[in-house]
Design a protein around this motif. Structure first.
Motif, short mmCIF file in Angstrom:
data_model
loop_
_atom_site.label_atom_id
_atom_site.label_comp_id
_atom_site.label_asym_id
_atom_site.label_seq_id
_atom_site.Cartn_x
_atom_site.Cartn_y
_atom_site.Cartn_z
N ASP A 57 58.01 -29.67 -23.35
CA ASP A 57 57.10 -30.46 -24.19
C ASP A 57 55.88 -30.98 -23.42
O ASP A 57 55.19 -31.88 -23.90
CB ASP A 57 57.86 -31.66 -24.79
CG ASP A 57 58.79 -31.21 -25.92
OD1 ASP A 57 58.38 -30.35 -26.71
OD2 ASP A 57 59.93 -31.72 -25.99
N ARG A 58 55.61 -30.40 -22.24
CA ARG A 58 54.45 -30.88 -21.47
C ARG A 58 53.17 -30.73 -22.30
O ARG A 58 53.06 -29.82 -23.12
CB ARG A 58 54.32 -30.09 -20.16
CG ARG A 58 53.96 -28.61 -20.38
CD ARG A 58 54.29 -27.79 -19.15
NE ARG A 58 53.97 -26.37 -19.34
CZ ARG A 58 54.71 -25.53 -20.05
NH1 ARG A 58 55.79 -25.96 -20.69
NH2 ARG A 58 54.38 -24.26 -20.17
N ASP A 116 50.62 -25.70 -24.77
CA ASP A 116 49.97 -24.84 -25.77
C ASP A 116 48.59 -24.37 -25.31
O ASP A 116 47.80 -23.84 -26.08
CB ASP A 116 49.85 -25.59 -27.10
CG ASP A 116 49.80 -24.63 -28.28
OD1 ASP A 116 50.20 -23.46 -28.11
OD2 ASP A 116 49.36 -25.05 -29.36
N ASP A 117 48.29 -24.57 -24.02
CA ASP A 117 46.92 -24.33 -23.55
C ASP A 117 46.55 -22.86 -23.39
O ASP A 117 45.39 -22.49 -23.53
CB ASP A 117 46.69 -25.04 -22.21
CG ASP A 117 46.47 -26.53 -22.39
OD1 ASP A 117 46.51 -26.98 -23.56
OD2 ASP A 117 46.28 -27.23 -21.38
N SER A 118 47.52 -22.03 -23.05
CA SER A 118 47.16 -20.64 -22.72
C SER A 118 48.36 -19.73 -22.87
O SER A 118 49.50 -20.19 -22.99
CB SER A 118 46.68 -20.57 -21.26
OG SER A 118 47.75 -20.90 -20.39
N ALA A 119 48.06 -18.44 -22.85
CA ALA A 119 49.14 -17.45 -22.91
C ALA A 119 50.05 -17.59 -21.68
O ALA A 119 51.26 -17.39 -21.77
CB ALA A 119 48.56 -16.04 -22.99
N TYR A 171 59.51 -23.34 -30.66
CA TYR A 171 59.30 -22.21 -31.59
C TYR A 171 58.54 -22.68 -32.83
O TYR A 171 57.62 -22.01 -33.30
CB TYR A 171 60.64 -21.58 -31.99
CG TYR A 171 61.20 -20.65 -30.93
CD1 TYR A 171 60.72 -19.35 -30.81
CD2 TYR A 171 62.17 -21.09 -30.05
CE1 TYR A 171 61.22 -18.50 -29.84
CE2 TYR A 171 62.68 -20.25 -29.08
CZ TYR A 171 62.20 -18.95 -28.97
OH TYR A 171 62.68 -18.12 -28.00
N GLU A 172 58.95 -23.83 -33.35
CA GLU A 172 58.31 -24.31 -34.58
C GLU A 172 56.83 -24.58 -34.37
O GLU A 172 56.02 -24.40 -35.27
CB GLU A 172 59.02 -25.57 -35.08
CG GLU A 172 60.32 -25.26 -35.79
CD GLU A 172 61.20 -26.49 -36.02
OE1 GLU A 172 62.25 -26.33 -36.65
OE2 GLU A 172 60.83 -27.59 -35.55
N GLU A 173 56.50 -25.01 -33.15
CA GLU A 173 55.09 -25.30 -32.87
C GLU A 173 54.37 -24.08 -32.30
O GLU A 173 53.26 -24.19 -31.79
CB GLU A 173 54.99 -26.51 -31.93
CG GLU A 173 55.46 -27.78 -32.61
CD GLU A 173 55.54 -28.98 -31.66
OE1 GLU A 173 55.13 -28.86 -30.49
OE2 GLU A 173 56.05 -30.04 -32.11
#
Ligand SMILES: [Zn+2]
Ligand SMILES: [Zn+2]
Length: 522
Positions: A166-167, A171-174, A203-205
């Motif tokens: 959860d850091r 979601d910043d990059s591949a 997964y949901e996010e």
């Protein structure tokens, strides 16, 4: 004259840098089953700093593969592990980033031996996004190995890795997504069911690469759903599933398409350019992560699925792997009278139209290619351009009708076909010729009315060879009944032979898939 052999010196100049006790490591060579690091470590307990120096020795690490001394650093690392050398934990962390499979596969075991003291060092390596993604993932593997070897540390490591999912940068990059995906993979190996809520949230996010590990795999591993039986094929889905990578955001996602084509010319003609992917997806592909349109490339997994499908088609023993409900249609795409990938046809038509902007046949052909690619709005614009350029164009109306049909608009399709028919009936043709064309168009109309649509909208009759004759003397609707330009039998076939992360790698290396080609393909 007797040849003069100069005996090659046995002495490696690297000896000068090390005490005699370490010299045997310089000539030990590639490790094998007989290599006993416990034994080798016995006389070396007093040489920790020298062993660290050897592990990181640039000269030795950069030796050629056929030089036995190239293996000395790996031996030194293994021995540091056996000796439980806490002092080595920090210096060896730079090896996590090395592009050396032997080292990165040995490090988890080495850190497991060094023990819990290495946990904070491995954590800071993971958290430093300046390290390369595979080095960070190697740090995760090492943390996992420490937890496995030291059960009293397992809770703390699992809690740490779970929290790391959860850091804020997740979601910043591949790359961050790849790290997350491998952490999930390690949490599964640690049987960390308590991590499930955080995993599910990831997964949901949409922060996980599902081609590395899917939520379903996690749930099976955690005993939350029944395992797939090894013989059963993947669940039946009405279409073809492909793993694609977005060129804009770099994310790999799995997509289900009702239909895809495989261009047989691209896969069979090795010499021909490989600028175009063998798979033609007849619709817009929108990245499910960033929304980019048609910015995809096939992943290694997708290529593997195509290869597997091709093999399954031609190898009797593999037929059972083919999925009856899925199909890749193998077709020979043609345009401008020769074999041509549809994407090449797009470029060719654009170039030709730039040179001959009044040639209505070009707009018709270009429209057909765009229609096959699922670019319906653009196709319609080309057809309209063709109509503006020439008053007599029943063939364009037929293609417009097929476009409407492809989009599922039956009424509109029928209206276009009627217009084409009227145009033919009013044309200055002989009665015989009119009757022939009338029959053809009426046949199409009947097929539409009876919902026999597949044969009409299949693209094999697209982009017919151009004739040099003026179009009014060779009415084109007639050609729609020409035989489809398909070289290989149409196949309703399968894809995706699943390889589990912990299964032996299909390349035959003897390693687990996740440590071998699964990483290489990234
Ligand atoms: Zn994207
Ligand atoms: Zn492999």
């Amino acid at each position: 004259m007797a040849p003069f052999f100069k005996k090659k010196s046995q002495e490696d100049p690297a000896r000068q840098r090390y005490p005699e006790a370490l010299w045997p490591l310089l000539v030990l060579g590639k490790p094998n089953k007989q290599t006993d690091y416990n034994q080798l470590a016995v006389p070396l307990a007093g040489y920790i700093s020298e062993l660290i120096q050897m592990a990181l020795d640039e000269d030795l690490n950069l030796r050629y593969e056929n030089d036995v001394a190239v293996w000395a650093p790996l031996h030194a690392m293994e021995i540091l592990g056996v000796l439980g050398a806490v002092e080595a934990a920090e210096p060896l962390s730079q090896c996590l980033d090395w592009d050396d499979e032997w080292v990165t596969q040995a490090l988890p075991g080495i850190y497991a031996n060094i023990g819990p003291a290495s946990i904070p060092i491995l954590q800071s390596h993971l958290e430093d996004a300046g390290h390369n993604v595979w080095g960070r993932i190697c740090a995760v593997d090492c943390l996992s190995a420490v937890a496995q070897a030291h059960p009293e540390q397992k809770d703390a490591v699992v809690r740490y890795l779970t929290g790391y999912l959860d850091r804020p940068s997740a979601d910043d990059s591949a790359d961050e997504e790849t790290v997350t995906s491998f952490i999930i993979s390690d949490l599964v190996d640690l049987e960390a069911r308590e991590a499930y809520p955080a995993i599910k949230r990831a997964y949901e996010e949409d922060r996980v690469n599902p081609t590395i590990i899917g939520l379903e795999d996690v749930e099976i591993a955690f005993g939350m759903r029944p395992p797939r039986s090894p013989s059963s094929s993947p669940p039946d889905e009405p279409g073809v599933r492909l793993e694609l990578k977005c060129k804009v955001c770099g994310r790999e996602r799995s997509y289900l398409f009702p239909k895809v084509y495989c261009d047989t010319n691209t896969i069979t003609n090795k010499k021909k350019n490989t600028r175009y992917p063998p798979i033609v997806i007849p619709q817009r592909v929108i990245c499910s992560k960033c929304g980019a349109v048609d910015q995809y490339e096939l992943t290694a997994m997708a290529y593997a699925a195509i290869t597997a499908d091709l093999l399954a088609r031609t190898t009797p023993g593999l037929k059972k792997f083919r999925r009856k409900d899925q199909y890749i249609q193998y077709v020979s795409f043609q345009a401008m009278g020769r074999d041509m990938h549809p994407l090449e046809a797009v470029e060719q038509y654009q170039a030709k139209i730039a040179r001959r902007p009044k040639d209505r046949d070009l707009y018709l052909g270009y429209g057909n290619v765009l229609r096959v690619l699922g670019r319906f709005e653009e196709a319609r614009a080309q057809y309209q351009q063709a109509i503006e350029l020439a008053p007599f164009n029943p063939d364009v109306y037929v293609e417009m009708g097929i476009l409407a049909l492809t989009e599922g608009n039956k009424e509109e399709a029928l209206s276009f076909m009627e217009q084409a028919l009227q145009m033919v009936l009013n044309a200055p043709f002989s009665q015989k010729e009119k009757n022939k064309l009338k029959q053809i168009i009426q046949g199409v109309i009947r097929d539409i009315q009876q919902d026999k649509i597949d044969d009409i909208i299949n693209p094999f009759t697209m982009a017919k060879p151009q004739t040099d004759k003026p179009h009014h003397s060779a009415p084109k609707p007639e050609k729609r009944k020409a035989s489809p330009q398909v070289r290989l039998p149409k196949a309703r076939t399968a894809s995706l032979i699943r390889v589990g992360r912990n299964d032996p790698c299909p390349c035959g290396s003897g390693k687990k898939y996740k440590h071998c080609c699964m990483k290489k393909q990234k």
